[in-house]
Write a protein that holds these residues in place. Structure first.
Motif, PDB file in Angstrom:
ATOM      1  N   ARG A 153       5.670   2.916  -4.166  1.00 27.52           N
ATOM      2  CA  ARG A 153       5.026   3.360  -5.465  1.00 27.52           C
ATOM      3  C   ARG A 153       5.739   2.942  -6.676  1.00 27.52           C
ATOM      4  O   ARG A 153       6.924   2.631  -6.377  1.00 27.52           O
ATOM      5  N   THR A 197       0.800  -1.235   0.174  1.00 30.16           N
ATOM      6  CA  THR A 197      -0.095   0.096  -0.048  1.00 30.16           C
ATOM      7  C   THR A 197       0.768   1.351   0.144  1.00 30.16           C
ATOM      8  O   THR A 197       0.436   2.098  -0.446  1.00 30.16           O
ATOM      9  N   ARG A 198       2.063   1.069   0.423  1.00 32.09           N
ATOM     10  CA  ARG A 198       2.875   2.525   0.608  1.00 32.09           C
ATOM     11  C   ARG A 198       4.224   2.536  -0.480  1.00 32.09           C
ATOM     12  O   ARG A 198       4.544   3.589  -0.760  1.00 32.09           O
ATOM     13  N   VAL A 223       7.504   2.279 -10.153  1.00 33.61           N
ATOM     14  CA  VAL A 223       8.026   3.190 -11.048  1.00 33.61           C
ATOM     15  C   VAL A 223       8.455   2.374 -12.345  1.00 33.61           C
ATOM     16  O   VAL A 223       8.890   1.512 -12.322  1.00 33.61           O
TER      17      VAL A 223
END
Length: 120
Positions: free
Chosen positions: A52, A49-50, A54
């Motif tokens: 990100r 959930t945390r 790329v």
């Protein structure tokens, strides 16, 4: 002089209790495995959930980590990133082919861990 614990030991009853504990051992192992799986799932969900994600597409500009390429040995105060480079091809599992600004293609693929987005 016998102690209170040794005076109350019943060898037959004690053997039965040990056999019962051995019978329940597999069930305790299964419960521990289920608990471990739940804890791992919870940690994975917390991380996902945390984090990100790329990704780069062909045509994006990126910087390349100097530690990975070993091009410039600037020591402690040297540049940490070099570039910009253009992504020419996105391969699988976070691997990319890069091209420098003068048009030469870099000879190997680069992992996403060694790249950083360049905002031109």
């Amino acid at each position: 002089m016998p102690t209170y614990c040794t005076a109350l030991v019943d060898a037959v009853h004690n053997d039965e209790e040990l056999r019962l504990n051995l019978d329940l051992l597999e069930e305790r192992r299964e419960r521990a495995a289920i608990h471990e799986a739940k804890a791992k799932l919870k940690m994975t969900m917390y991380y996902n959930t945390r984090v990100r994600g790329v990704t780069f597409r062909p045509g994006d500009f990126v910087y390349r980590r100097n530690d990975a390429s070993h091009v410039v040995d600037g020591g402690k105060l040297g540049p940490k990133w070099e570039g910009p480079y253009e992504v020419t091809e996105a391969l699988r599992d976070g691997a990319y082919r890069l091209r420098s600004m003068d048009g030469t293609v870099l000879p190997r693929t680069w992992n996403i861990a060694n790249l950083k987005k360049c905002y031109l």
